[in-house]
Design an enzyme around this catalytic site. Structure first.
Site, mmCIF file in Angstrom:
data_model
loop_
_atom_site.group_PDB
_atom_site.id
_atom_site.type_symbol
_atom_site.label_atom_id
_atom_site.label_comp_id
_atom_site.label_asym_id
_atom_site.label_seq_id
_atom_site.Cartn_x
_atom_site.Cartn_y
_atom_site.Cartn_z
ATOM 1 C CG ASP A 158 -1.998 1.072 1.138
ATOM 2 O OD1 ASP A 158 -1.749 2.112 0.505
ATOM 3 O OD2 ASP A 158 -3.078 0.864 1.716
ATOM 4 N NE ARG A 168 -17.717 -1.170 -4.131
ATOM 5 C CZ ARG A 168 -18.210 -1.551 -2.968
ATOM 6 N NH1 ARG A 168 -17.944 -2.760 -2.504
ATOM 7 N NH2 ARG A 168 -18.962 -0.744 -2.253
ATOM 8 C CD GLU A 210 -21.396 -7.231 -7.199
ATOM 9 O OE1 GLU A 210 -22.253 -6.699 -6.451
ATOM 10 O OE2 GLU A 210 -20.205 -7.347 -6.882
ATOM 11 C CG HIS A 228 -21.488 -7.249 -2.840
ATOM 12 N ND1 HIS A 228 -21.299 -6.346 -3.842
ATOM 13 C CD2 HIS A 228 -20.900 -6.692 -1.746
ATOM 14 C CE1 HIS A 228 -20.638 -5.285 -3.393
ATOM 15 N NE2 HIS A 228 -20.384 -5.480 -2.116
#
Length: 317
Positions: free
Chosen positions: A171, A235, A264, A283
């Site tokens: 990150d 995501r 989705e 989800h």
């Protein structure tokens, strides 16, 4: 005050809104009924949405009385933050409310990959006793790579440490003194490829942006171990699904756990559904009963703060 809820919201939150004096209209399918939503929006002081309702300039233009947008979750790719900011409409997210549930989903995925007990159960019920076939593996000593090191990744790391796993993370926005590095023992690496090479499991914890779309693709999969799994409860679109299918079918990696997809609900003819080692869930990583209740209550309380003239610490704009 009138509040319009366009997607699934737990009763706790709606009861709290009503207790606070709001009139609440609720249609959990409204996010998919664009024309109806545009027609209704002007009458409401607040909109509460999840991830399917497209909150864009068109909707905000007609929602002339809207004073706040509540997001039942943390992802913001369905909300035009610039459009909301330019209209002085704060957007409230359910900050950290479902983080524990998502972290537990990641742990469940890793345990399922190494100890698929439901397969053993089914085999025993067929009259078999295949102890050698269902020996499985241990998480202890394995390496978990975290792509993104925010709050959810922090909670995953703490749980992985309890299983004896080594945790590494990539990150570029995390500093050496952030909790996940300074207090959780995650080792930071400099590049995504460095993380992929070392990891037995790769778990994705970044938002969907122009920079992160398809960040894991056919260029990356050859760097991974052939027994590695990738887990995405962040995501859809961060992992290139076509490239993932090729990587699994060719044996470049062992499989994947996908809770989020580019489309989705998933199309019935999606090739993802034909590959047993790519596990699919609808989800639900952050959708446990406990998380749903916390999310609904937090959004209800924070939306009411704004409607009553106050400010929310959970506002992103």
């Amino acid at each position: 005050m009138k509040v319009l809820v366009t997607e699934l919201m737990w009763d706790d939150g709606m009861k709290e809104l009503k207790r606070s004096g709001c009139s609440v209209d609720y249609d959990m399918e409204l996010g998919r009924k664009r024309k109806e939503l545009l027609a209704l929006a002007p009458a409401y002081d607040a909109l509460i949405v999840r991830n399917e309702t497209k909150v864009d300039a068109e909707l905000l233009d007609v929602a002339k009385n809207a004073k706040v947008i509540g997001r039942l979750g943390v992802g913001l790719d369905n909300i035009d933050l610039g459009a909301a900011s330019s209209r002085n409409i704060p957007v409230i997210t359910a900050k950290h409310a479902n983080a524990t549930s998502v972290a537990e989903y990641v742990m469940a995925s890793m345990l399922d990959a190494y100890r698929p007990l439901h397969h053993a159960d089914a085999d025993v019920r067929r009259g078999n006793w295949n102890r050698k076939f269902f020996t499985g593996n241990e998480l202890n000593g394995k390496t978990l790579g975290l792509v993104g090191m925010g709050e959810i990744a922090h909670r995953v790391a703490r749980r992985a440490n309890a299983f004896g796993m080594e945790t590494i993370g990539y990150d570029p926005f995390v500093t050496p003194f952030d909790h996940i590095l300074a207090e959780t023992g995650v080792r930071s690496v400099n590049t995504l490829d460095e993380l992929l090479v070392a990891s037995d499991f790769v778990s994705v914890h970044v938002p969907l942006t122009k920079e992160t779309r398809h960040m894991i693709n056919k260029k990356n999969f050859p760097h991974m171990k052939p027994h590695a799994y990738v887990i995405n409860a962040a995501r859809g679109g961060i992992i290139h699904e076509g490239d993932l299918i090729e990587a699994v079918q060719s044996g470049e990696i062992a499989g994947a756990y996908l809770d989020v997809l580019e489309a989705e609900p998933i199309p019935k003819d999606s090739p993802l559904t034909q590959i047993a080692s790519i596990r699919l869930t609808p989800h639900i990583a952050g959708a446990t009963n406990a998380a749903q209740s916390r999310t609904a209550m937090l959004i209800a309380e924070e939306v009411m703060k704004v409607l009553n003239g106050g400010q929310s610490l959970c506002a992103v704009v």
